[in-house]
Motif scaffolding. Sequence first.
Motif, short mmCIF file in Angstrom:
data_model
loop_
_atom_site.label_atom_id
_atom_site.label_comp_id
_atom_site.label_asym_id
_atom_site.label_seq_id
_atom_site.Cartn_x
_atom_site.Cartn_y
_atom_site.Cartn_z
N GLN A 238 0.88 -1.17 -0.05
CA GLN A 238 0.04 -0.01 -0.10
C GLN A 238 0.88 1.28 -0.05
N ALA A 239 2.11 1.41 0.87
CA ALA A 239 2.55 2.51 1.00
C ALA A 239 3.39 2.85 -0.25
N ARG A 240 4.03 1.72 -1.00
CA ARG A 240 4.63 2.02 -2.19
C ARG A 240 3.40 2.31 -3.64
N VAL A 241 2.34 1.98 -3.72
CA VAL A 241 1.39 2.06 -4.36
C VAL A 241 0.98 3.55 -4.40
N ARG A 242 0.72 4.21 -3.20
CA ARG A 242 0.73 5.45 -2.82
C ARG A 242 1.53 6.41 -3.20
N LEU A 243 2.68 6.06 -2.85
CA LEU A 243 3.86 7.15 -3.70
C LEU A 243 3.56 6.89 -5.26
N LEU A 244 3.65 5.77 -5.82
CA LEU A 244 3.58 5.79 -7.39
C LEU A 244 2.41 6.49 -7.72
N LYS A 245 1.29 6.33 -7.06
CA LYS A 245 0.10 6.94 -7.42
C LYS A 245 0.19 8.53 -7.68
N PHE A 246 0.92 9.09 -6.42
CA PHE A 246 0.97 10.31 -6.19
C PHE A 246 1.78 10.95 -7.23
N ALA A 247 3.16 10.28 -7.46
CA ALA A 247 3.89 10.81 -8.61
C ALA A 247 3.69 10.75 -9.93
N GLN A 248 2.54 9.65 -10.07
CA GLN A 248 1.96 9.72 -11.48
C GLN A 248 0.97 10.34 -11.95
N THR A 249 0.02 10.49 -11.09
CA THR A 249 -1.31 11.22 -11.53
C THR A 249 -1.91 11.94 -10.48
N ARG A 250 -1.14 12.14 -9.40
CA ARG A 250 -1.95 12.60 -8.07
C ARG A 250 -3.27 12.05 -7.96
N HIS A 251 -4.42 12.79 -7.44
CA HIS A 251 -5.57 12.16 -7.26
C HIS A 251 -6.49 12.28 -8.42
N ASN A 252 -7.46 11.91 -8.68
CA ASN A 252 -8.38 11.83 -9.62
C ASN A 252 -9.29 13.00 -9.60
N GLU A 253 -9.84 13.50 -10.83
CA GLU A 253 -10.88 14.76 -10.46
C GLU A 253 -12.12 14.25 -9.80
N SER A 254 -12.71 15.03 -9.22
CA SER A 254 -13.58 14.91 -8.02
C SER A 254 -15.02 14.44 -8.39
N LEU A 255 -15.48 15.13 -9.62
CA LEU A 255 -16.80 15.04 -10.03
C LEU A 255 -17.18 13.76 -10.39
N ALA A 256 -16.58 13.05 -10.96
CA ALA A 256 -16.90 11.74 -11.37
C ALA A 256 -16.98 10.80 -10.28
N GLN A 257 -16.04 11.18 -9.12
CA GLN A 257 -16.06 10.29 -8.10
C GLN A 257 -17.37 10.39 -7.19
N LEU A 258 -17.78 11.93 -7.02
CA LEU A 258 -18.90 11.98 -6.16
C LEU A 258 -20.13 11.51 -6.78
N VAL A 259 -20.19 11.53 -8.24
CA VAL A 259 -21.42 10.73 -9.00
C VAL A 259 -21.18 9.21 -8.71
N ALA A 260 -20.26 8.57 -8.83
CA ALA A 260 -19.94 7.34 -8.70
C ALA A 260 -20.47 6.96 -7.34
N ALA A 261 -19.97 7.75 -6.25
CA ALA A 261 -20.18 7.23 -4.94
C ALA A 261 -21.66 7.27 -4.73
N GLU A 262 -22.44 8.34 -5.12
CA GLU A 262 -23.87 8.55 -4.90
C GLU A 262 -24.64 7.31 -5.43
N PHE A 263 -24.19 6.95 -6.73
CA PHE A 263 -25.02 6.00 -7.31
C PHE A 263 -24.71 4.70 -6.71
N ILE A 264 -23.50 4.54 -6.45
CA ILE A 264 -23.42 3.11 -5.89
C ILE A 264 -23.88 2.86 -4.57
N GLY A 265 -23.58 3.91 -3.72
CA GLY A 265 -24.51 3.91 -2.41
C GLY A 265 -25.98 3.85 -2.49
N SER A 266 -26.65 4.09 -3.55
CA SER A 266 -28.06 3.70 -3.57
C SER A 266 -28.43 2.44 -4.05
N GLY A 267 -29.74 2.60 -3.86
CA GLY A 267 -30.27 1.01 -4.46
C GLY A 267 -30.35 0.92 -5.95
#
Lengths: 494, 494
Positions: A352-381
């Motif tokens: 986990q620690a090494r993967v986090r370094l690699l992700k941070f150095a590769q693309t940082r975090h993902n853009e937020s909007l799609a993540q919140l859309v997915a979270a809300e849909f997955i959390g619903s019936g």
Amino acid sequence: MNPLNEPPPVALPETGSPLYERLADHYRRVIAAGTLAPGDRMPSVRALMSQHRVSLSTAIQVFRSLEDAGWLQARPRAGYFVRRAPASRLANVAEPEIPSLAEPARYVGLHERISRVIERAQAFPDALNLGGATADAMLYPTQRLQALASRILRRRPTLLTEVGEDGGAIELRQAVAKRALSSGVSVAPDDVLVTSGGVEAVNLALRAVAQPGDTIAVESPAFFGLLQILESLGLRALEIPTSPTTGLSLEALDIASTACPDLKALVVVPNLQNPLGCVMPDARKAELVQLCARRGVALIEDEPYRELVESSEPARPLKAWDRDGGVIYCASLNKVLAPGMRLGWMASGRWQARVRLLKFAQTRHNESLAQLVAAEFIGSGAYDRHLHQLREKLRTQREASADAIGRYFPAGTRLSLPPGGLLLWVALPEGASSDALFEAALPHGIRLAPGSIFSNSDRFRSFIRLSCPAPFDYRIDTALRQLGTLAAELGRSA
Amino acid sequence: MNPLNEPPPVALPETGSPLYERLADHYRRVIAAGTLAPGDRMPSVRALMSQHRVSLSTAIQVFRSLEDAGWLQARPRAGYFVRRAPASRLANVAEPEIPSLAEPARYVGLHERISRVIERAQAFPDALNLGGATADAMLYPTQRLQALASRILRRRPTLLTEVGEDGGAIELRQAVAKRALSSGVSVAPDDVLVTSGGVEAVNLALRAVAQPGDTIAVESPAFFGLLQILESLGLRALEIPTSPTTGLSLEALDIASTACPDLKALVVVPNLQNPLGCVMPDARKAELVQLCARRGVALIEDEPYRELVESSEPARPLKAWDRDGGVIYCASLNKVLAPGMRLGWMASGRWQARVRLLKFAQTRHNESLAQLVAAEFIGSGAYDRHLHQLREKLRTQREASADAIGRYFPAGTRLSLPPGGLLLWVALPEGASSDALFEAALPHGIRLAPGSIFSNSDRFRSFIRLSCPAPFDYRIDTALRQLGTLAAELGRSA
């Protein structure tokens, strides 16, 4: 009154097997005999209870067992129906030979071949695309996601203009961690790392466990995108024979990992493998996790299709058997929820620690909007309802295509009908070249994926991968008939 | 009538310099003498023409030259105003020494130190964040982008659920290629690859030109994110002394590239370097491109801040001097348009094919919605208006912070005021530890970036990077006063 809703009382064989199994066997014979034909409605649960004097739970077990075996399909709010006969005319794809010696690992040199295939295909933009691995946009919850996106933007107006969360939005990490529980995977939101699709997850996993020059075991055939990742990272691929029905050969892996003591990792798609469509039985999943742990081989599990397995219980990932953090679980939402949102996630166990370094150095975090859309849909019936419908549609499309291939393709064609997804792996008769068929089909306006891009060897030169992304219709039927004709011609000239 | 709008006719010195320069010199003296004070409106163009009997073009040249030199600032639809005096009390940061021998390249081992800094900072979530490098969401066109996103979703309802375009949406590739023209860079939309922010672009560029173990030259100090990329890729960093005013030392690079013949690449931020804020003069840019071409060193240009340079003409990237495809141009929209959309792009010159393979195997294409929003905004006049406003706001914020640092920090503090952006690189008086100041500031609710994370050496242990992300207010003034007090205390105890 439809007599099929009231089958005559039957005498069940008095064997030692449980009551529900004997009753399910009875209905199998009824269907095989044609008494209940494809498309017919099964008797209701209540009818079964009263006709056979069985309890509610036994009656439900009967339906589940018939559904799991592929005889019935449930339609929401309409009951159970007899399925079409599985790809009737075609024999299963042959099982691979397991050599007693491992083949040598090889650097991958496929990118040019794959690029040529993609370029050729793109030269025919109006062609019917049976070469992809993603369903049509209309099969995904387009309107619902669009409405969610607009609503979330109104609620969180600075979403596009503020820095997102490292590791991914907490809302999405919570939603996928919670959902993973039902498939037997226990991860905390903090164990989850959101990625740019499953591709980035597998890429990060490989970078975490291996250095250029190292050897990685892969299924054979394997998804060409994985082979490109290995090529891009300068890794060597060790191709492990894989059964079209039960997945990766543990025997062959055992031989290979003995012969290659510095094997760093195995990448495997246990549920609805691409291109084979096979699902590894649970017992073999458990055995595989143990084997890799024993041999010190990192297990990278790639799961783009798991939620598309057609079974009454969620298919289980290898990660469910992971006891020491040796499995890196890579999931994707591209094929099951929204191809355009480019979301995946991973739980990296002891890396986990090494993967986090690699992700941070590769693309940082993902853009937020799609993540919140997915979270809300997955959390619903709505997510479960969507998946249920998607599986049903894909099943209908897949079976109709398989039937058409059975009708139109030359004798000697083989096909194993997979228990989910949209991919069909078709073995052309001996000697036919799938590269030639790919080329011949383009001017007829048909794209397919030739077997040559699924392996570093030429082992699959007579195979094609056909996808069933859209509802079966006259255009698809015509295309498959055309492909069958072309395959027959190529076979004769070979 | 305001007499400032009608300055008395003046006798200009009869030297050989052009008329506009002599007139500009006159106004410099007027401002320096306090006759025109900071905040005062300058005479209009028309007033200049009639008072000095000069042509329209001469009058405009006078304003441009005063603006470029930092004496005036233009406000839309209001004319030119006298700027605040530049960070008056503080001496410039000292120029670096150029050693006659290159230092050895070293593997980067900074990730743990950086993670510790980030973790410590995150333990104080309510602190005033002067440690970041992104402006507040309110400085970006939040409402406009939000409205665009909703409108585009309505117009293209399947955007979230269909597979995007390899290489990036054509709309965005066209928009950025067209805009690049005005900065002297000529790229076709097909040369453009859309990436997940500038970080992925630099990552791909380095992977394309170097293998683990190879040596890469970087500015010293350098953005810590770049050092983390080198670390994650197993590359060695060769730190090149960099001037706080004119950027990378070409002399030092010359020495280093002679001493290290297998130097693979140089990563450089020619416009508003992070953390220094310097802009390389055009003549040096041209020389740098030639030097790298001569030595066979790939030139990776990282441009997150270029559009924030405060000058009458767009600042030019190195790529504008590239003749043989030796410059990989990496741009980002995170700092100039929308931190939450995670968009960047690159033009990879002669490494284009390899970069495309790596991008495809690393993260495929980006999600489409943000790309279309950015394309539409960049293609409209709104982008230039937004950038103009952003530069003005950042200038005001930066100068107010620099003034406050001048007021509150102990004697011996140095600071070079950069010509754009939101970063201030501050040299604490001899002996003060920026790590200690970082730690001491957290309990007071202030985050900053200590110099120790901007180099693999401890060369910058007495420096801090302070950002000016939000309009200057009482809270920021108080925080800078507190920091000054803490710095003075640490200096005494050192």
